[in-house]
Design a protein around this motif. Structure first.
Motif, PDB file in Angstrom:
ATOM      1  N   ASP A  49       0.799  -1.229   0.000  1.00 47.46           N
ATOM      2  CA  ASP A  49       0.000   0.000   0.000  1.00 47.46           C
ATOM      3  C   ASP A  49       0.835   1.284   0.000  1.00 47.46           C
ATOM      4  N   GLU A  50       1.724   1.403   0.960  1.00 46.22           N
ATOM      5  CA  GLU A  50       2.479   2.658   1.074  1.00 46.22           C
ATOM      6  C   GLU A  50       3.367   2.907  -0.136  1.00 46.22           C
ATOM      7  N   GLU A  51       3.942   1.837  -0.660  1.00 42.23           N
ATOM      8  CA  GLU A  51       4.802   1.993  -1.833  1.00 42.23           C
ATOM      9  C   GLU A  51       3.990   2.476  -3.036  1.00 42.23           C
ATOM     10  N   GLU A  52       2.821   1.892  -3.241  1.00 47.95           N
ATOM     11  CA  GLU A  52       1.998   2.294  -4.373  1.00 47.95           C
ATOM     12  C   GLU A  52       1.373   3.676  -4.181  1.00 47.95           C
ATOM     13  N   ASN A  53       1.131   4.063  -2.920  1.00 50.11           N
ATOM     14  CA  ASN A  53       0.547   5.378  -2.644  1.00 50.11           C
ATOM     15  C   ASN A  53       1.592   6.485  -2.516  1.00 50.11           C
ATOM     16  N   GLY A  54       2.853   6.116  -2.558  1.00 50.80           N
ATOM     17  CA  GLY A  54       3.919   7.107  -2.453  1.00 50.80           C
ATOM     18  C   GLY A  54       4.173   7.590  -1.035  1.00 50.80           C
ATOM     19  N   THR A  55       3.718   6.840  -0.043  1.00 53.13           N
ATOM     20  CA  THR A  55       3.917   7.248   1.353  1.00 53.13           C
ATOM     21  C   THR A  55       4.873   6.331   2.103  1.00 53.13           C
ATOM     22  N   ALA A  56       5.560   5.469   1.402  1.00 55.03           N
ATOM     23  CA  ALA A  56       6.466   4.522   2.053  1.00 55.03           C
ATOM     24  C   ALA A  56       7.595   5.235   2.779  1.00 55.03           C
ATOM     25  N   ASP A  57       8.089   6.331   2.219  1.00 51.11           N
ATOM     26  CA  ASP A  57       9.197   7.034   2.861  1.00 51.11           C
ATOM     27  C   ASP A  57       8.804   7.559   4.243  1.00 51.11           C
ATOM     28  N   VAL A  58       7.567   7.998   4.389  1.00 48.44           N
ATOM     29  CA  VAL A  58       7.100   8.493   5.687  1.00 48.44           C
ATOM     30  C   VAL A  58       6.997   7.336   6.680  1.00 48.44           C
ATOM     31  N   LEU A  59       6.384   6.240   6.267  1.00 46.06           N
ATOM     32  CA  LEU A  59       6.214   5.088   7.148  1.00 46.06           C
ATOM     33  C   LEU A  59       7.560   4.495   7.547  1.00 46.06           C
ATOM     34  N   LEU A  60       8.449   4.346   6.586  1.00 45.43           N
ATOM     35  CA  LEU A  60       9.729   3.700   6.864  1.00 45.43           C
ATOM     36  C   LEU A  60      10.706   4.608   7.599  1.00 45.43           C
ATOM     37  N   ALA A  61      10.396   5.905   7.712  1.00 43.69           N
ATOM     38  CA  ALA A  61      11.235   6.824   8.475  1.00 43.69           C
ATOM     39  C   ALA A  61      10.964   6.712   9.972  1.00 43.69           C
ATOM     40  N   LEU A  62       9.868   6.068  10.344  1.00 44.12           N
ATOM     41  CA  LEU A  62       9.540   5.885  11.754  1.00 44.12           C
ATOM     42  C   LEU A  62      10.543   4.943  12.409  1.00 44.12           C
ATOM     43  N   PRO A  63      10.773   5.098  13.704  1.00 45.80           N
ATOM     44  CA  PRO A  63      11.742   4.223  14.388  1.00 45.80           C
ATOM     45  C   PRO A  63      11.158   2.844  14.717  1.00 45.80           C
ATOM     46  N   VAL A  64      10.646   2.184  13.690  1.00 41.70           N
ATOM     47  CA  VAL A  64      10.059   0.854  13.829  1.00 41.70           C
ATOM     48  C   VAL A  64      10.624  -0.005  12.701  1.00 41.70           C
ATOM     49  N   SER A  65      10.971  -1.235  13.024  1.00 44.05           N
ATOM     50  CA  SER A  65      11.545  -2.098  11.986  1.00 44.05           C
ATOM     51  C   SER A  65      10.494  -2.446  10.934  1.00 44.05           C
ATOM     52  N   ARG A  66      10.978  -2.755   9.762  1.00 51.36           N
ATOM     53  CA  ARG A  66      10.073  -3.133   8.670  1.00 51.36           C
ATOM     54  C   ARG A  66       9.312  -4.406   9.013  1.00 51.36           C
ATOM     55  N   ALA A  67       9.993  -5.338   9.655  1.00 48.90           N
ATOM     56  CA  ALA A  67       9.325  -6.584  10.042  1.00 48.90           C
ATOM     57  C   ALA A  67       8.195  -6.299  11.028  1.00 48.90           C
ATOM     58  N   SER A  68       8.397  -5.353  11.929  1.00 49.08           N
ATOM     59  CA  SER A  68       7.346  -4.975  12.878  1.00 49.08           C
ATOM     60  C   SER A  68       6.164  -4.342  12.150  1.00 49.08           C
ATOM     61  N   ILE A  69       6.460  -3.538  11.159  1.00 54.57           N
ATOM     62  CA  ILE A  69       5.390  -2.908  10.379  1.00 54.57           C
ATOM     63  C   ILE A  69       4.545  -3.983   9.702  1.00 54.57           C
ATOM     64  N   VAL A  70       5.210  -4.934   9.062  1.00 53.38           N
ATOM     65  CA  VAL A  70       4.488  -6.002   8.372  1.00 53.38           C
ATOM     66  C   VAL A  70       3.689  -6.832   9.370  1.00 53.38           C
ATOM     67  N   SER A  71       4.286  -7.197  10.497  1.00 55.53           N
ATOM     68  CA  SER A  71       3.565  -8.039  11.458  1.00 55.53           C
ATOM     69  C   SER A  71       2.371  -7.306  12.054  1.00 55.53           C
ATOM     70  N   MET A  72       2.504  -6.008  12.331  1.00 50.72           N
ATOM     71  CA  MET A  72       1.369  -5.244  12.863  1.00 50.72           C
ATOM     72  C   MET A  72       0.248  -5.124  11.833  1.00 50.72           C
ATOM     73  N   LYS A  73       0.619  -4.881  10.589  1.00 48.02           N
ATOM     74  CA  LYS A  73      -0.401  -4.767   9.549  1.00 48.02           C
ATOM     75  C   LYS A  73      -1.066  -6.112   9.276  1.00 48.02           C
ATOM     76  N   MET A  74      -0.310  -7.193   9.348  1.00 47.88           N
ATOM     77  CA  MET A  74      -0.907  -8.513   9.162  1.00 47.88           C
ATOM     78  C   MET A  74      -1.822  -8.865  10.335  1.00 47.88           C
ATOM     79  N   ALA A  75      -1.441  -8.485  11.540  1.00 50.44           N
ATOM     80  CA  ALA A  75      -2.305  -8.727  12.703  1.00 50.44           C
ATOM     81  C   ALA A  75      -3.614  -7.947  12.569  1.00 50.44           C
ATOM     82  N   ALA A  76      -3.529  -6.725  12.075  1.00 53.59           N
ATOM     83  CA  ALA A  76      -4.746  -5.934  11.867  1.00 53.59           C
ATOM     84  C   ALA A  76      -5.629  -6.570  10.798  1.00 53.59           C
ATOM     85  N   SER A  77      -5.025  -7.060   9.729  1.00 52.50           N
ATOM     86  CA  SER A  77      -5.799  -7.737   8.679  1.00 52.50           C
ATOM     87  C   SER A  77      -6.451  -9.005   9.213  1.00 52.50           C
ATOM     88  N   ALA A  78      -5.707  -9.767  10.001  1.00 50.32           N
ATOM     89  CA  ALA A  78      -6.253 -11.000  10.574  1.00 50.32           C
ATOM     90  C   ALA A  78      -7.404 -10.702  11.523  1.00 50.32           C
TER      91      ALA A  78
END
Length: 182
Positions: A16-45
């Motif tokens: 989503d963020e990559e296609e919407n052009g907002t990945a740079d904002v999300l990935l600039a946060l002090p959170v690992s990429r793996a944490s981002i994916v796991s949190m988003k997958m938990a929300a989807s589940a």
């Protein structure tokens, strides 16, 4: 319905963020990429579980209104089996999305794969030789367990959780190594 919802939400977790052009904002946060994916997958589940809970309630109410004699435990088993199928489809879409960065590719690949697996599962009783692959087919592990008529199969459930966990971990790992600057 479960297949497309889970695939859509799973694909969006890594694209989503990559296609919407907002990945740079999300990935600039002090959170690992793996944490981002796991949190988003938990929300989807969680969202999928809410949808499946509503489905289970409506299935139970409809069965009672039509005087169908199906035990409540069978409805619960059906919801759990569909959740397991959704977890496998969603994690597969997230994995493909983390590899490609394209939601449409992830959605198409995941839905296509599980549709092909469903066709193989459906043809197994009709075509000689196909039934030998059913023990390895995730659709057999879920829908083939006939949750409305037979008890819950713990072995198949463990296999589903293992597949979803491995795919989710791989999605996080590949997403963490993707170059999103393009």
């Amino acid at each position: 319905m479960v297949l497309t919802l889970a695939a859509s939400w799973g694909a969006r977790t890594t694209t989503d963020e990559e296609e919407n052009g907002t990945a740079d904002v999300l990935l600039a946060l002090p959170v690992s990429r793996a944490s981002i994916v796991s949190m988003k997958m938990a929300a989807s589940a969680t969202t999928l579980l809410v949808v499946l809970g509503c489905f289970g309630v409506s299935l139970g109410v409809g069965a009672r209104l039509l005087d169908m004699d199906i035990a409540l435990a069978r409805f619960l088993t059906t919801v759990v089996v569909l959740a397991l199928l959704g977890a496998m489809v969603g994690s597969n879409a997230a994995l493909v999305g983390s590899l490609t960065g394209r939601r449409t590719v992830a959605l198409g690949a995941s839905v296509g794969l599980f549709t092909a697996l469903f066709v193989l599962y459906s043809l197994a009783p009709l075509v000689t030789g196909i039934e030998r692959i059913n023990p390895f087919n995730p659709v057999q592990w879920t829908l083939g367990a006939t949750p409305l008529t037979t008890p819950f199969d713990l072995g198949y459930a463990v296999a589903c959780v293992a597949v979803a966990t491995v795919q989710s971990a791989a999605a996080g790992w590949f997403f963490g190594r993707r170059d999103i600057a393009n």
